[in-house]
Design an enzyme around this catalytic site. Structure first.
Site, PDB file in Angstrom:
ATOM      1  CD  GLU A 173      -3.010  -1.081   2.249  1.00 38.54           C
ATOM      2  OE1 GLU A 173      -2.774  -0.416   3.263  1.00 38.54           O
ATOM      3  OE2 GLU A 173      -4.063  -1.724   2.106  1.00 38.54           O
ATOM      4  CD  GLU A 362      -3.728  -6.175   2.641  1.00 35.76           C
ATOM      5  OE1 GLU A 362      -4.563  -5.519   3.311  1.00 35.76           O
ATOM      6  OE2 GLU A 362      -2.516  -5.947   2.667  1.00 35.76           O
TER       7      GLU A 362
END
Ligand code: BG6
Length: 467
Positions: A173, A362
């Site tokens: 991320e 995810e």
């Protein structure tokens, strides 16, 4: 029966070293930035590691219990497991010239265990942590020297595991560093946009150099970037709201643009100009950035809205992002809005934009699980969430999206990155540990364990059956 998941589609789960391993000071590991965040990304930075009730000190003790956990993943039929290497296990301070053999040996054992069951590793080089030594000595990613140190670390692990790991990711991320500069880039204290984007420029160059190293060292490897898919819808069809949503989507897509296309996008020049940002970019940096990723991976938990009116924004619960809630969606106990169709939209957007294979690394719902009187855990809410999302994944594949696989977040309960809690659970496997650190750490299959096992064993066909 609709069977559109392609042959060889990779099914599994995703975890991160600092949220599962524990053993924060064992095996020669150095202190990492995650060791100093007992209250999660959101909380203050602790002065010392290991003495703050940091649940991550032991986490779920995966460092010692991984054989039993891998066995449970194998029982569900995983063909892939995403985890990360803790950089500070390999280079305890980040700038040693020789790696820590004990750290390297741990991951050898882990990958060998997985191989016994035919589970491939998908490895993140840096998942929300870096050796704290690099923060103290170099001010984290604000220093250009850290690019070389990261490349050294990446080359070390590529070389060591070249026969064991085929799928890699650079930074978890990467866009979150804009909102969490310590977690994402090792920057302490209040930082200006100039400082954060300069640090992120270094990280983008480091990512590209790792991509090159990976291609040089492991011929058949595939290496991707990892974005937090922070989808924003305009709150209305007012053109001003649409433009605002475009700008907010670009804020995170910027990182994909650089990593997938090999250069800064045109629009960022104006953003930098208007925000007083002048980056130091060398001609060699521009060359390095041209080495692009093989695939785009991302996390997806929720969507939200954007508007031209700033007063409509509020801080999301358990997230650092400011957003406007969508009146058409319900939310998790932590206020994260549930939007399965947003995942189909995102998959299509990313594939249209980059034309590279995608990987969902995810997805999931954090929820409090309360064992029944007989001890079982009937987590129908988790099954519903994942089922609805996977149906949309299937639609996106039918839309023509090339998708390598799906690793849902936290297949075994772990410590929350955002809040540092154990009670925000994502797992198919329950871990007996509470927010105070009490519990036997015993593992137990939840109802969702059997549901996911059937989805994997049928390569998605059981999704067509009612739940
Ligand atoms: C992602 C992170 O942001 O979301 C994970 O990559 C994290 O590390 C996950 O755990 C879920 O967030 P949280 O705050 O519920 O743990």
């Amino acid at each position: 029966m609709k069977m559109v998941f392609p042959d060889g589609f990779l099914w599994g789960g995703a975890v991160a070293a600092n949220q599962i391993e524990g053993a924060w000071n064992q095996g020669g590991k150095g202190v990492s930035t995650a060791d100093l965040q007992p209250w999660g990304i959101d909380g203050e930075i602790a002065v010392r590691p290991g003495t703050n009730g940091n649940l991550k000190d032991i986490a779920i003790d995966f460092y010692h219990r991984y054989p039993q956990d891998i066995k449970l993943f194998a029982e569900m039929g995983f063909t892939i497991l995403r985890t990360s290497i803790a950089w500070a296990r390999i280079y305890p301070n980040g700038d040693e010239t020789e790696p820590n053999e004990e750290g390297l040996a741990f991951y050898d054992r882990l990958f060998d265990e997985m191989a016994q069951y035919g589970i491939q590793p998908l490895i993140t080089l840096s998942h929300y942590e870096m050796p704290f030594g690099l923060v103290k000595k170099y001010d984290g990613w604000s220093s250009r020297q850290v690019i070389d140190l990261f490349e050294r670390y990446a080359r070390t692990v590529f070389t060591r595991y070249r026969h064991k790991v085929k799928y890699w990711l650079t930074f978890n991320e990467i866009n979150m560093a804009l909102h969490a500069p310590f977690t994402g880039a090792g920057l302490m204290g209040e930082r200006s946009k100039q400082e954060i984007y300069q640090a992120l420029h270094h990280q983008l160059v480091a990512s590209a150099r790792a991509v090159k190293a990976c291609h040089d060292i492991i011929e058949e490897a595939k290496i991707g970037c990892m974005l937090l898919g922070a989808v924003r819808y305009p709150i209305s069809c007012k053109p001003e709201d649409l433009l605002q949503a475009q700008q907010e989507n670009r804020e995170w897509l910027f990182f994909g643009d650089v990593q997938a296309r090999g250069e800064y996008p045109a629009w960022i020049a104006r953003y930098f100009r208007e925000n007083g940002i002048t980056l130091r970019v060398t001609p060699q940096d521009r060359e390095d950035l041209k080495e692009t990723v093989d695939f785009i991976s991302f996390s997806y938990y929720m969507s939200s809205c954007a508007a031209a009116r700033p007063d409509l924004y509020q801080r999301g619960h358990g997230t650092l992002l400011k957003m406007i809630p969508n009146p058409f969606l319900s939310a998790s106990e932590w206020g994260w809005q549930i939007d399965p169709k947003g995942l189909r939209f995102l998959l299509n957007e990313l594939y249209d934009r980059y034309r590279k294979p995608l990987f969902i690394v995810e997805n999931g719902i954090g929820a409090k699980d309360v064992p029944e009187l007989n001890g079982s855990i009937e987590d129908d809410y988790r099954i519903h969430y994942l089922h609805a999302h996977l149906l949309e994944v299937r639609e996106a594949i039918e839309d023509g999206v090339e998708l390598l696989g799906y690793t849902c977040w936290g297949p075994i309960d772990l410590v929350s990155a955002g809040t540092g809690q154990m009670s925000k659970r994502y797992g198919f496997i329950y871990v007996d540990r509470d927010d105070g650190g009490n519990g036997s750490l015993r593992r137990q299959r939840k109802k969702s364990f059997y549901w996911y096992r059937d989805v994997i064993h049928s390569n998605g066909a059981t999704l067509s059956e009612p739940i």
